[in-house]
Write an enzyme that holds these catalytic residues in place. Structure first.
Site, PDB file in Angstrom:
ATOM      1  N   PHE A 189     -18.112  -9.471 -24.970  1.00  0.00           N
ATOM      2  CA  PHE A 189     -17.454 -10.780 -24.936  1.00  0.00           C
ATOM      3  C   PHE A 189     -17.692 -11.469 -26.268  1.00  0.00           C
ATOM      4  O   PHE A 189     -18.824 -11.777 -26.620  1.00  0.00           O
ATOM      5  CB  PHE A 189     -17.948 -11.682 -23.791  1.00  0.00           C
ATOM      6  CG  PHE A 189     -17.175 -12.980 -23.763  1.00  0.00           C
ATOM      7  CD1 PHE A 189     -15.956 -13.059 -23.109  1.00  0.00           C
ATOM      8  CD2 PHE A 189     -17.627 -14.103 -24.451  1.00  0.00           C
ATOM      9  CE1 PHE A 189     -15.205 -14.242 -23.131  1.00  0.00           C
ATOM     10  CE2 PHE A 189     -16.881 -15.283 -24.477  1.00  0.00           C
ATOM     11  CZ  PHE A 189     -15.674 -15.352 -23.817  1.00  0.00           C
TER      12      PHE A 189
ATOM     13  N   LYS B 179     -22.534 -22.267 -29.946  1.00  0.00           N
ATOM     14  CA  LYS B 179     -23.144 -22.829 -28.744  1.00  0.00           C
ATOM     15  C   LYS B 179     -24.306 -23.787 -29.068  1.00  0.00           C
ATOM     16  O   LYS B 179     -24.056 -24.914 -29.460  1.00  0.00           O
ATOM     17  CB  LYS B 179     -23.552 -21.702 -27.794  1.00  0.00           C
ATOM     18  CG  LYS B 179     -22.305 -20.965 -27.277  1.00  0.00           C
ATOM     19  CD  LYS B 179     -22.497 -20.236 -25.979  1.00  0.00           C
ATOM     20  CE  LYS B 179     -21.155 -19.875 -25.371  1.00  0.00           C
ATOM     21  NZ  LYS B 179     -20.829 -18.463 -25.416  1.00  0.00           N
TER      22      LYS B 179
ATOM     23  N   ASP C  77     -23.413 -10.713 -32.898  1.00  0.00           N
ATOM     24  CA  ASP C  77     -22.905 -11.940 -32.290  1.00  0.00           C
ATOM     25  C   ASP C  77     -24.050 -12.556 -31.486  1.00  0.00           C
ATOM     26  O   ASP C  77     -24.318 -12.170 -30.352  1.00  0.00           O
ATOM     27  CB  ASP C  77     -21.702 -11.621 -31.392  1.00  0.00           C
ATOM     28  CG  ASP C  77     -21.128 -12.882 -30.740  1.00  0.00           C
ATOM     29  OD1 ASP C  77     -21.804 -13.933 -30.767  1.00  0.00           O
ATOM     30  OD2 ASP C  77     -20.006 -12.802 -30.202  1.00  0.00           O
TER      31      ASP C  77
HETATM   32  C1  LIG Z   1     -19.449 -17.983 -25.814  1.00  0.00           C
HETATM   33  C2  LIG Z   1     -19.422 -16.806 -26.695  1.00  0.00           C
HETATM   34  C3  LIG Z   1     -18.448 -16.676 -27.708  1.00  0.00           C
HETATM   35  C4  LIG Z   1     -17.296 -17.630 -27.870  1.00  0.00           C
HETATM   36  O1  LIG Z   1     -17.675 -18.940 -28.151  1.00  0.00           O
HETATM   37  P1  LIG Z   1     -16.609 -20.133 -27.921  1.00  0.00           P
HETATM   38  O2  LIG Z   1     -17.302 -21.332 -28.496  1.00  0.00           O
HETATM   39  O3  LIG Z   1     -16.380 -20.241 -26.446  1.00  0.00           O
HETATM   40  O4  LIG Z   1     -15.377 -19.774 -28.654  1.00  0.00           O
HETATM   41  C5  LIG Z   1     -18.534 -15.572 -28.542  1.00  0.00           C
HETATM   42  N1  LIG Z   1     -19.498 -14.668 -28.389  1.00  0.00           N
HETATM   43  C6  LIG Z   1     -20.453 -14.755 -27.435  1.00  0.00           C
HETATM   44  C7  LIG Z   1     -21.506 -13.719 -27.345  1.00  0.00           C
HETATM   45  C8  LIG Z   1     -20.423 -15.825 -26.545  1.00  0.00           C
HETATM   46  O5  LIG Z   1     -21.336 -15.889 -25.566  1.00  0.00           O
END
Ligand SMILES: *Cc1c(COP(=O)(O)O)cnc(C)c1O
Length: 404
Positions: A142, A256, A227
């Site tokens: 994700f 985040k 990520d």
């Molecule tokens: C939440 C998340 C994203 C995307 O972030 P948004 O601010 O919702 O665009 C990307 N990678 C990971 C691992 C995430 O948990």
């Protein structure tokens, strides 16, 4: 649900796109690990807005920084300099040991920016023929919701009927270093991966996996892009989840908790010349690096370290995991996690995780189901031992119920 709650829920359903299926609670206030609904009921937040509110709801110091900056200057665009961007760069680079920083807003934008940057690096530094760059990603990843990103998702809900998608991505299983070795070609520019797969249900890599990944990437001149949008900034009990693996990424993505939940702030951090390939006019964002975002992010990073939140995540995460393991319930298939990124996976016969989350709500805990059988537990990093024990008591009674 009372009349007013039904009103809020019905109005959302009438006007809003139905791209979420929220638990039936309407929140109106938050402080630390607690949130309150419109009726005044109090809940322990065990989701933390998918780890964006790691510093706790409405942290007073982040709030003060935001209000103070909002009175002075909010947005200049990058057409001009502002007096918050440089100190933000300095502070985040010092904290993470990065050399270059690219500020963006949402997490998905940080991922997109990293993809653009590693491709450009591939053509201009590695010497990949134009248009041939390959990026390797993992099944069940994700990384966000943009078209570029959902094109390499393996989740049918995420992808179906949103195509056609961009080429240039190869998908391999998570946790399988041999698959990575076999997927790399001379045109591979990057391996994009989550240190722990969050949305997939808190899937931890096998021991030693990332050390092998690091080695393969270095040997083949492939950029390792971690990520850490969900795992980063203390969530797993260390500043970055890569520290559990004893490795360093070439490119690290944060989002985040970078704003403590006040404002969308994300960043691409790089250790080498990946971001150096971007020249004026080749990438940008109207809001990226704005003074309000920088002031908020600086405060969010400061409280994270000054208030010992990372150490607390390690300590309380261990306590929480132990407590979950001690729950004797035949509904539970597995509990797992690292720091305060935890999950309880239920047996298929136990019924949908959603039912358990609704039962938890009635006991004063807000948690979110993922993938039918998994309850994720990720409270703000400021949770105390007493609050962990309070949550464990309620989880124990709920998980010994049978909703099948
Ligand atoms: C939440 C998340 C994203 C995307 O972030 P948004 O601010 O919702 O665009 C990307 N990678 C990971 C691992 C995430 O948990």
């Amino acid at each position: 649900m009372s009349a007013s709650v039904i009103d809020f829920v019905a109005t959302e359903a009438r006007f809003g796109a139905h791209n979420y299926e929220p638990i039936g609670v309407v929140l109106s206030r938050g402080e630390g690990v607690w949130v309150w609904d419109t009726e005044g009921n109090r809940y322990l937040d065990c989701l933390s807005a998918y780890s964006a509110v790691s510093q706790g709801h409405c942290h007073p110091k982040i709030l003060a920084a935001m209000v103070e900056q909002a009175h002075r200057l909010t947005l200049t665009s990058r057409a001009f300099h502002n007096d918050q961007l440089a100190p933000f760069y300095e502070e985040i680079a010092a904290l993470t040991g990065s050399h270059k920083v690219l500020p963006m807003n949402s997490g998905a934008e940080a991922v997109e920016s990293a993809i653009k940057s590693v491709r450009k690096w591939g053509y201009e530094v590695k010497g990949v023929p134009d248009g041939q760059a390959e990026i390797i990603v993992c099944a069940n990843n994700f990384h966000g919701r943009t078209l570029g990103i959902v094109g390499f998702s393996t989740d049918p809900d995420t992808r179906t009927h949103f195509g056609p998608f961009a080429p240039g991505f190869k998908i391999i299983p998570f946790g399988d270093a041999t698959a990575l070795a076999e997927a790399i070609t001379p045109n591979t520019v990057a391996f994009l991966v989550e240190p722990i797969q969050g949305e997939a249900g808190v899937i931890l890599p096998p021991a030693g996996y990332f050390a092998e990944v690091r080695e393969l990437c270095t040997t083949n001149n492939v950029m390792l892009v971690l990520d850490e949008i969900q795992t980063g900034l203390g969530r797993t009990g260390k500043l970055l989840a890569e520290q559990h693996e004893g490795i360093e990424a070439d490119v690290t993505l944060l989002g985040k908790a970078l704003s403590g939940g006040f404002y969308p702030v994300s960043a691409v951090l790089s250790n080498n010349d990946v971001l150096g390939t971007l020249r004026p006019g080749q990438h940008g964002s109207t809001f990226g690096g704005n003074p309000l975002a920088c002031a908020v992010a600086r405060a969010a990073l400061r409280v994270l370290t000054e208030e010992g939140m990372i150490e607390n995540a390690a300590r309380q995460g261990a306590r929480f995991l132990e407590g979950l393991k001690d729950i004797r319930a035949n509904t539970i298939r597995e509990v797992r996690g690292r720091g305060l990124m935890l999950a309880v996976e239920l047996h298929p016969e136990a019924g949908r995780a959603r039912r358990y989350c609704e039962a938890l709500q009635s006991k004063g805990i807000l948690a979110k189901d993922t993938h039918e059988q998994t309850i994720r537990i990720a409270p703000p990093l400021v949770i105390t031992s007493d609050e962990v024990d309070w949550a464990l008591e309620r989880l124990a009674t709920t998980l010994t119920q049978d909703f099948s």
